[in-house]
Motif scaffolding. Structure first.
Motif, PDB file in Angstrom:
ATOM      1  N   GLN A 197      16.037  69.046  -8.913  1.00  0.00           N
ATOM      2  CA  GLN A 197      15.361  68.515  -7.739  1.00  0.00           C
ATOM      3  C   GLN A 197      16.308  68.550  -6.543  1.00  0.00           C
ATOM      4  O   GLN A 197      17.390  67.957  -6.585  1.00  0.00           O
ATOM      5  N   VAL A 198      15.890  69.253  -5.477  1.00  0.00           N
ATOM      6  CA  VAL A 198      16.702  69.408  -4.271  1.00  0.00           C
ATOM      7  C   VAL A 198      15.941  68.800  -3.099  1.00  0.00           C
ATOM      8  O   VAL A 198      14.986  69.392  -2.597  1.00  0.00           O
ATOM      9  N   PRO A 199      16.322  67.608  -2.650  1.00  0.00           N
ATOM     10  CA  PRO A 199      15.625  66.998  -1.501  1.00  0.00           C
ATOM     11  C   PRO A 199      16.047  67.648  -0.196  1.00  0.00           C
ATOM     12  O   PRO A 199      16.978  68.470  -0.149  1.00  0.00           O
ATOM     13  N   LEU A 200      15.368  67.272   0.872  1.00  0.00           N
ATOM     14  CA  LEU A 200      15.797  67.693   2.197  1.00  0.00           C
ATOM     15  C   LEU A 200      17.009  66.868   2.624  1.00  0.00           C
ATOM     16  O   LEU A 200      17.200  65.739   2.156  1.00  0.00           O
ATOM     17  N   PRO A 201      17.850  67.403   3.496  1.00  0.00           N
ATOM     18  CA  PRO A 201      19.028  66.645   3.938  1.00  0.00           C
ATOM     19  C   PRO A 201      18.641  65.283   4.511  1.00  0.00           C
ATOM     20  O   PRO A 201      17.673  65.151   5.273  1.00  0.00           O
ATOM     21  N   GLY A 202      19.374  64.254   4.092  1.00  0.00           N
ATOM     22  CA  GLY A 202      19.123  62.913   4.558  1.00  0.00           C
ATOM     23  C   GLY A 202      18.035  62.179   3.816  1.00  0.00           C
ATOM     24  O   GLY A 202      17.806  60.988   4.064  1.00  0.00           O
ATOM     25  N   ALA A 203      17.369  62.874   2.898  1.00  0.00           N
ATOM     26  CA  ALA A 203      16.265  62.260   2.158  1.00  0.00           C
ATOM     27  C   ALA A 203      16.698  62.011   0.719  1.00  0.00           C
ATOM     28  O   ALA A 203      16.446  62.819  -0.175  1.00  0.00           O
ATOM     29  N   ALA A 204      17.363  60.895   0.490  1.00  0.00           N
ATOM     30  CA  ALA A 204      17.799  60.557  -0.864  1.00  0.00           C
ATOM     31  C   ALA A 204      16.582  60.354  -1.758  1.00  0.00           C
ATOM     32  O   ALA A 204      15.519  59.905  -1.313  1.00  0.00           O
ATOM     33  N   ILE A 205      16.725  60.733  -3.020  1.00  0.00           N
ATOM     34  CA  ILE A 205      15.643  60.590  -3.992  1.00  0.00           C
ATOM     35  C   ILE A 205      16.171  59.834  -5.212  1.00  0.00           C
ATOM     36  O   ILE A 205      17.375  59.818  -5.467  1.00  0.00           O
ATOM     37  N   PRO A 206      15.284  59.204  -5.969  1.00  0.00           N
ATOM     38  CA  PRO A 206      15.734  58.560  -7.210  1.00  0.00           C
ATOM     39  C   PRO A 206      16.232  59.620  -8.196  1.00  0.00           C
ATOM     40  O   PRO A 206      15.733  60.745  -8.224  1.00  0.00           O
ATOM     41  N   MET A 207      17.193  59.240  -8.998  1.00  0.00           N
ATOM     42  CA  MET A 207      17.650  60.135 -10.054  1.00  0.00           C
ATOM     43  C   MET A 207      16.548  60.318 -11.096  1.00  0.00           C
ATOM     44  O   MET A 207      15.934  59.345 -11.541  1.00  0.00           O
ATOM     45  N   PRO A 208      16.284  61.565 -11.491  1.00  0.00           N
ATOM     46  CA  PRO A 208      15.323  61.784 -12.570  1.00  0.00           C
ATOM     47  C   PRO A 208      15.805  61.116 -13.853  1.00  0.00           C
ATOM     48  O   PRO A 208      17.010  60.906 -14.054  1.00  0.00           O
ATOM     49  N   ASP A 209      14.880  60.808 -14.716  1.00  0.00           N
ATOM     50  CA  ASP A 209      15.199  60.223 -16.016  1.00  0.00           C
ATOM     51  C   ASP A 209      15.647  61.342 -16.946  1.00  0.00           C
ATOM     52  O   ASP A 209      14.838  62.174 -17.346  1.00  0.00           O
ATOM     53  N   LEU A 210      16.922  61.383 -17.255  1.00  0.00           N
ATOM     54  CA  LEU A 210      17.485  62.457 -18.074  1.00  0.00           C
ATOM     55  C   LEU A 210      17.954  61.911 -19.419  1.00  0.00           C
ATOM     56  O   LEU A 210      18.392  60.761 -19.509  1.00  0.00           O
ATOM     57  N   PRO A 211      17.887  62.737 -20.464  1.00  0.00           N
ATOM     58  CA  PRO A 211      18.325  62.295 -21.800  1.00  0.00           C
ATOM     59  C   PRO A 211      19.849  62.324 -21.908  1.00  0.00           C
ATOM     60  O   PRO A 211      20.440  63.235 -22.507  1.00  0.00           O
ATOM     61  N   LEU A 212      20.507  61.316 -21.344  1.00  0.00           N
ATOM     62  CA  LEU A 212      21.958  61.338 -21.183  1.00  0.00           C
ATOM     63  C   LEU A 212      22.685  61.512 -22.514  1.00  0.00           C
ATOM     64  O   LEU A 212      23.710  62.209 -22.584  1.00  0.00           O
ATOM     65  N   ASP A 213      22.190  60.908 -23.572  1.00  0.00           N
ATOM     66  CA  ASP A 213      22.871  60.993 -24.868  1.00  0.00           C
ATOM     67  C   ASP A 213      22.895  62.420 -25.408  1.00  0.00           C
ATOM     68  O   ASP A 213      23.776  62.758 -26.198  1.00  0.00           O
ATOM     69  N   ARG A 214      21.933  63.228 -24.977  1.00  0.00           N
ATOM     70  CA  ARG A 214      21.866  64.608 -25.458  1.00  0.00           C
ATOM     71  C   ARG A 214      22.628  65.565 -24.554  1.00  0.00           C
ATOM     72  O   ARG A 214      22.634  66.771 -24.808  1.00  0.00           O
ATOM     73  N   LEU A 215      23.237  65.049 -23.517  1.00  0.00           N
ATOM     74  CA  LEU A 215      23.914  65.899 -22.541  1.00  0.00           C
ATOM     75  C   LEU A 215      25.432  65.725 -22.600  1.00  0.00           C
ATOM     76  O   LEU A 215      26.123  65.860 -21.607  1.00  0.00           O
ATOM     77  N   LYS A 216      25.936  65.469 -23.791  1.00  0.00           N
ATOM     78  CA  LYS A 216      27.370  65.286 -24.003  1.00  0.00           C
ATOM     79  C   LYS A 216      28.011  66.594 -24.450  1.00  0.00           C
ATOM     80  O   LYS A 216      27.437  67.364 -25.227  1.00  0.00           O
ATOM     81  N   VAL A 217      29.216  66.826 -23.957  1.00  0.00           N
ATOM     82  CA  VAL A 217      30.045  67.953 -24.407  1.00  0.00           C
ATOM     83  C   VAL A 217      31.059  67.391 -25.390  1.00  0.00           C
ATOM     84  O   VAL A 217      31.953  66.631 -24.998  1.00  0.00           O
ATOM     85  N   ARG A 218      30.924  67.733 -26.641  1.00  0.00           N
ATOM     86  CA  ARG A 218      31.778  67.148 -27.678  1.00  0.00           C
ATOM     87  C   ARG A 218      32.985  68.024 -28.001  1.00  0.00           C
ATOM     88  O   ARG A 218      33.879  67.606 -28.721  1.00  0.00           O
ATOM     89  N   GLN A 219      33.009  69.218 -27.443  1.00  0.00           N
ATOM     90  CA  GLN A 219      34.122  70.133 -27.649  1.00  0.00           C
ATOM     91  C   GLN A 219      35.216  69.896 -26.595  1.00  0.00           C
ATOM     92  O   GLN A 219      34.951  69.327 -25.535  1.00  0.00           O
ATOM     93  N   PRO A 220      36.440  70.360 -26.855  1.00  0.00           N
ATOM     94  CA  PRO A 220      37.433  70.405 -25.771  1.00  0.00           C
ATOM     95  C   PRO A 220      36.873  71.204 -24.593  1.00  0.00           C
ATOM     96  O   PRO A 220      36.280  72.270 -24.780  1.00  0.00           O
TER      97      PRO A 220
END
Length: 300
Positions: free
Chosen positions: A221-244
């Protein structure tokens, strides 16, 4: 494509290989017995973009550089949905499965999205992760959601998503694409035979549309400049890098600003950061020797 004597001497080998029944053009450097390094290019490049770095690393790694889906001489299906990140990741997962075990993955720009996707969704296939001026999806979306400097820098994404943007990029001998490519950064490396090679890849039938479809298919999601948007609900636990994880950063990048990597440690517990002063987004072309040294110093 044979694994023959010239390859053991570090000479590039290239050709079409089948991945899940589709044709992909893949370049390789170095002895196949060496540790494998999968090199994933970004926009608007192709597998040949890694030549300078691969020639620096071929004595330590078997370097594998595919033209990713829609690029160069690889398969370029029709339609936007064919370029969902999950599909791009599965292409490279199929390639890794043919390499006899996990590999180190290096991604740049859009190739970083695929590299992160591989590390997070197929941890059994990725032993180590290297990112060169690329972004993890959560810190990047957080930076965009603020509506601040990174939002301004990323407005080109909205332009690329527009219908017909590929025609505008190709007009006047790719004048629009060259302007986007430079974005106030050093393109002194892109001249002569190298520039002609890039234009040859861009001119292949349907390729510019396919390349731009990576942006159209992205949920970013890319808003227009100056138009802050709420953070989307993302599956944070599944977005981990477990490798070096090694993050290589050219500090002059004007497309990806420093706050796009803020908080990356939250998602990569074993993170090493290396800054390359005097380089920008195209650090693998500008400082291939320094980039190779950083990789070899970090990789066992």
């Amino acid at each position: 494509m044979g694994q023959s004597g010239p390859e053991k001497l570090g000479i590039e080998q290239h050709g079409i290989e089948q991945l899940d029944g589709q044709s992909f053009f893949i370049r390789r450097w170095g002895d196949p017995a060496l540790p494998r390094l999968l090199m994933l290019h970004g926009f608007p490049e192709y597998g040949g973009a890694w030549e300078e770095l691969a020639t620096q690393l071929r004595h330590r790694f078997h370097c594998i550089a595919p033209d990713q889906r829609g690029y160069g001489q690889s398969w370029a299906p029709d339609g936007i949905s064919a370029y969902a990140t999950s599909a791009l990741v599965e292409d490279m997962a199929a390639l890794i499965r043919q390499q006899e075990g996990p590999v180190t993955v290096l991604g740049h720009d859009w190739g970083s999205a695929v590299a992160y996707g591989l590390a997070m969704s197929h941890p059994d296939l990725v032993s180590r992760l290297i990112i060169a001026n690329g972004v993890h999806p959560v810190p990047f979306q957080r930076a965009l959601a603020k509506g601040e400097a990174q939002t301004v820098a990323s407005q080109y994404i909205l332009d690329l998503r527009q219908a017909g943007s590929e025609q505008a990029l190709a007009a006047d001998d790719f004048k629009g694409l060259m302007a986007l490519f430079s974005a106030h950064m050093d393109l002194s490396w892109l001249t002569g035979a190298r520039l002609q090679a890039y234009k040859r890849e861009w001119a292949r039938s349907g390729r510019l549309q396919a390349m731009v479809n990576w942006y159209r298919a992205s949920p970013l999601q890319v808003p227009l400049p100056g138009a802050a948007i709420p953070m989307p609900d993302l599956p944070l636990d599944r977005l981990k890098v477990r490798q070096p994880h090694l993050l290589l950063w050219g500090d002059g990048d004007t497309a990806l600003l420093p706050d796009t990597t803020e908080g990356l440690e939250e998602f990569a517990a074993d993170l090493t950061r290396v800054t390359l002063p005097g380089a920008d987004h195209w650090l693998h072309h500008q400082k291939p020797e320094a980039l190779a040294r950083a990789i070899m110093d970090w990789h066992p």
